[in-house]
Write an enzyme that holds these catalytic residues in place. Structure first.
Site, PDB file in Angstrom:
ATOM      1  N   GLU A 165      37.268  36.228  41.930  1.00  0.00           N
ATOM      2  CA  GLU A 165      38.366  36.409  40.766  1.00  0.00           C
ATOM      3  C   GLU A 165      38.887  38.168  41.937  1.00  0.00           C
ATOM      4  OE1 GLU A 165      39.536  39.502  36.931  1.00  0.00           O
ATOM      5  OE2 GLU A 165      37.113  38.408  37.374  1.00  0.00           O
ATOM      6  N   LYS A 221      45.791  35.665  34.225  1.00  0.00           N
ATOM      7  CA  LYS A 221      44.983  35.934  33.608  1.00  0.00           C
ATOM      8  C   LYS A 221      45.422  36.469  32.070  1.00  0.00           C
ATOM      9  CE  LYS A 221      40.667  38.079  32.733  1.00  0.00           C
ATOM     10  NZ  LYS A 221      39.528  39.304  33.944  1.00  0.00           N
ATOM     11  N   CYS A 246      36.972  34.069  33.989  1.00  0.00           N
ATOM     12  CA  CYS A 246      36.608  35.195  34.120  1.00  0.00           C
ATOM     13  C   CYS A 246      36.492  35.853  32.729  1.00  0.00           C
ATOM     14  CB  CYS A 246      36.855  36.971  34.308  1.00  0.00           C
ATOM     15  SG  CYS A 246      34.498  37.715  34.245  1.00  0.00           S
TER      16      CYS A 246
END
Length: 639
Positions: A46, A115, A171
């Site tokens: 990330e 994200k 994540c």
């Protein structure tokens, strides 16, 4: 890439917090190294380009501009390699900042995925700097003038490998109740990549591993998880670079904690697709929001480094194996217990040869009687010596029956079979199939009639491997009233008998008998012994090694693989033991017998299913008895 096998990599590069130029050089170095190692899909952590721990510096224009410049430089670098890459960066769109993953291949940025779920608790405050991602992609223009899709619902399809479709999440997306990867998978993604910045605290490693493993299992997908490493800022937290590669619920590769570098793994995309095809409850859908973005990879043969077990039915881990064996015995026992109770059988009748299969069947029967509180003496264990019975197997059978406390009965079938030969005008010197099958059918007739006389059930002894090969006499040992071993392959039968000897044997004498049975060559003992009184008819000399046949059976039944792929896997699994010529020889024999002997499987007795492979005609395997094997045998001829 051939046969659906793909090498992938999760990378934790060295990073310098907020030094975009230095990070870009490290990413390029890792790209080269990963591709040199054979990887076709390479995933970085990330916010790799900027570093994950930039904090409020993400709001600095200079950092954002340099990150976009680095993205274009990395895209240009991708033209040098035959692979697709995923890198993380902060990305600005219409005055909002997004935590994003960019896909690169062929010198271009293929697309950018934001994200979805932004943590804003404890040590993570991403919602302070970033905006939540949106699903339906929009077109964004990069500084070089190229227009690419930006949104979560993007599938990157490989035009040269039909089953390879990649999607990305970042994540926290995995840690929520409904991860985006679930939607991606049911819309066609077979490989999920996760660019992560997960920190390390006590207990988190196992939880992270479980998440990746379970998501991969639920989605029938591969999952590549790349995590930030120890070079990130340690102001409040520490990152361990915990990289994971899972394939259909199995972790195939994992990095050491607090390390940097590349974690390679081999995934089998074709098997994932077959699993989805097999699972009728796995429903595919096509959301209109999804953008399909093609990319190209050259078709090459992946150098297979993933370990292939030569015993796919037998877990390699000792602890798991013990648990599995105990569970199988319990399933077999419970199945027989129910059948005995339902039929109100007074006894169980079982033929004992001194071989592996009848030994396991007797052990299961003993366990069932114990569970029902019935006296073991009500089990009628019958030895029926014939023309090929050796003293070794006979003595083992007799002594085992006595040790277990079952009722012993001996009936020599020789006189009855000879009379039958005379009745049908058969010359016993022929020593052909008739000579053998007459003995098998005589034994079954005795068992059936004894069961009628004593108000009991005939317990079948034949195993899954024999059913696959048709290695049973039709209406002979092929038939029983309940087949407790019907879905247990031969390679597993051995382990079950050994497990009983190690853990449940009532005394040393019984265990010694069971160990000797394990060491006895597998044989139907239907032909006379040799001049030394030893077994002359060895099954594996006639039909081939059972470990090979069980290997073929698993990948034919469980995975639906074609012969050429099974050969490739077998060569890897049995390297140094069987050469290519030997494997092909017995693989041909497997297919010939598997197709020719289906008629025997069409009328099998009931029996408990213990694993994912079963040949029951009532539920697991429905195949026409006159199906031709030519298609499969032709492919083997080409090999």
């Amino acid at each position: 890439m051939k046969d659906g096998i793909l090498r992938v990599a999760a990378v934790t590069p060295r990073v310098t917090v907020c030094d975009v130029d230095e990070n870009t050089l490290e990413i390029k170095r890792a790209m080269k190294e990963a591709v040199s190692g054979g990887a076709k899909a390479v995933v970085f952590p990330e916010l790799t380009i900027s570093s994950y721990t930039a904090g409020d510096l993400f709001g600095q224009d200079l950092l954002l501009e340099k990150s976009e410049e680095a993205l274009l430089s990395l895209a240009e670098e991708s033209a040098l390699y035959d692979a697709v890459f995923f890198v993380g960066l902060p990305f600005e769109y219409r005055g909002k900042l997004y935590n994003a993953a960019a896909a690169l291949a062929g010198g271009k940025v293929l697309g950018i995925v934001p994200k979805t779920y932004l943590p804003n608790y404890r040590e993570f405050y991403e919602a302070r700097q970033f905006e939540k991602g949106f699903r339906e992609p929009v077109d964004v223009t990069l500084p070089d003038g190229e227009t690419v899709p930006f949104g979560t619902d993007i599938l990157f399809f490989c035009d040269s490998m039909k089953d390879l479709a990649v999607s990305a999440e970042i994540c926290e997306d995995l840690w929520v109740p409904d991860p985006p990867s679930t939607r991606h998978a049911v819309n066609g993604a077979t490989v999920i990549v996760n660019l992560s910045g997960s920190n390390e605290i006590v207990g988190k490693t196992a939880y992270r591993r479980s998440l990746v493993e379970n998501q991969s299992a639920r989605l029938y997908s591969a999952y590549i998880y790349s995590c930030s490493g120890p070079d990130e800022s340690t102001q409040d937290v520490v990152f361990a670079g915990h990289n994971l590669i899972a394939d259909g619920g199995t972790i195939v590769s994992e990095s050491d904690l607090f390390s940097e570098g590349i974690t390679f793994g081999d995934i089998d995309v074709a098997r994932l697709v077959e699993e989805r095809r097999r699972m009728t409850t796995y429903r595919m859908q096509r959301d209109k929001s999804y953008r399909i973005v093609p990319f190209h990879l050259n078709v090459t043969e992946t150098r297979f480094t993933r370990e292939i077990s030569p015993l796919p039915f037998v877990p390699a881990n000792a602890t798991t194996l013990k648990e599995r064996l105990s569970e199988i015995l319990d399933i077999q026992t419970r199945g027989l217990t129910k059948r005995l109770a339902h039929t109100r059988a007074k006894t169980a009748v079982i033929g004992i040869s001194g071989g592996l299969d009848s030994t396991l069947a007797l052990l299961v029967t003993v366990r069932a009687f114990d569970a029902l509180g019935k006296d073991r003496s009500e089990i009628v264990a019958v030895t029926m010596p014939g023309f090929g019975t050796t003293d070794r197997t006979y003595q083992n059978a007799v002594q085992m029956i006595k040790c277990l406390g079952a009722s012993f009965l001996e009936i020599n079938i020789g006189p009855a079979v000879k009379r039958h030969f005379k009745d049908i005008g058969y010359d016993p010197e022929g020593r052909d199939t008739t000579y053998e099958n007459c003995q098998a059918r005589e034994r079954t007739q005795i068992l059936m009639d004894l069961a009628n006389e004593k108000g009991g059930l005939v317990i079948g002894t034949g195993d899954l491997s024999e059913l696959a090969l048709g290695w049973a006499t039709y209406n002979g040992d092929h038939m029983s009233m309940y087949g407790v071993n019907a879905s247990v392959p031969k390679t597993l039968v051995k382990h079950l008998v050994r497990f009983y000897a190690d853990t449940e044997g009532s005394d040393e004498k019984l265990s010694a008998i069971l160990y000797d049975i394990l060491d006895t060559p597998i044989s139907p003992e239907l032909l006379p012994a040799d001049e030394n009184g030893e077994i002359a008819q060895k099954t594996e000399d006639l039909v081939g090694p059972y470990e090979l046949h069980d290997f073929f059976l698993y990948y034919v039944m469980r995975c639906g693989f074609p012969p050429k792929k099974i050969l490739r896997l077998a060569e890897a699994a049995f390297v140094g033991k069987y050469d290519r010529v030997t494997i092909v020889k017995w693989e041909k024999n497997f297919y010939r017998r598997f197709f020719a002997q289906q008629f025997k499987r069409s009328c099998l007795p009931d029996g408990p299913k213990v694993g994912s492979v079963s040949l029951s005609p009532r539920g697991d395997w429905r195949m026409p008895t006159d199906a031709a094997a030519d298609l499969w045998l032709s492919e083997l001829e080409e090999l």
